[in-house]
Design an enzyme around this catalytic site. Sequence first.
Site, mmCIF file in Angstrom:
data_model
loop_
_atom_site.group_PDB
_atom_site.id
_atom_site.type_symbol
_atom_site.label_atom_id
_atom_site.label_comp_id
_atom_site.label_asym_id
_atom_site.label_seq_id
_atom_site.Cartn_x
_atom_site.Cartn_y
_atom_site.Cartn_z
ATOM 1 N N SER A 135 -46.557 -13.968 -8.263
ATOM 2 C CA SER A 135 -45.085 -13.657 -8.066
ATOM 3 C C SER A 135 -44.079 -14.526 -8.152
ATOM 4 C CB SER A 135 -45.162 -12.574 -6.771
ATOM 5 O OG SER A 135 -43.700 -12.106 -6.527
ATOM 6 N N TYR A 145 -45.790 -11.973 2.066
ATOM 7 C CA TYR A 145 -46.174 -12.013 0.905
ATOM 8 C C TYR A 145 -45.881 -13.153 -0.007
ATOM 9 C CZ TYR A 145 -45.744 -9.772 -3.624
ATOM 10 O OH TYR A 145 -46.063 -9.406 -5.110
#
Length: 249
Positions: A135, A145
Amino acid sequence: MPTALITGATSGLGAAFARRLAADAYSLVLVSRDELRLAQVADQLKLRYGVSVEVLPADLATDDGLARVESRLRDGVDLLVNNAGFGHPGRFPEVPVEEEVRMLKVHCEAVLRLTLAVLPGMKERDGGAVINVSSMAAFYTRGTYSASKAWVLNFSESAASEVGNPRIKIMALCPGFVRTEFHQRAAMDTSGIPGFLWLKADAVVRAAMRDLAVGKRVSIPGLRYKAIVALSRLIPRSVQARVSARIGR
């Protein structure tokens, strides 16, 4: 006919990869927790593209689920797409530790174990590829995350340099905001994200496959995100952290 195994294959980038690879005449192995939806997606792909589609229901947050997918990978696939993942709506200290550990299991342990499971067969056949979906968050600091996605990025680059065979490609895919179910499932408010930052899933997959074909180890779809990453390298980490925290709120 080559075979591709895709985790998190029933929606978002996973479903976009499935469509693209089916169009490219790959036989597919689709992995997801949702057995009913898995069967529906498989039927649609068979009908539209006329390819072989195998379904493998598995929860990658469990040892049993991981073992089932590892076993299938040892039977041999030509392309592994480690796409399964999820987000938390809360800030780091507020998320229950069980959910944080589950995220690490899916984002990190699963990527590690499934990559290790597929490589021996690729070495034996002298070729293959692994795409690990990271990401844009990997370049910034925003809770577990972004930390887990930074691990995926670093691991993919390290594995690519150490695999010892130029015919085996390992690439990290680092998309920005993509129009999928991801944010809705995580109960995230995306109303403040400018429209120009959103990418389409099919466009991300096209960029990923193009970058894989030319041997890139990191794929960053979209000129706007390439510029953001280039800029981030000029900004001190302490400033990045403050910006990430503000955007996150």
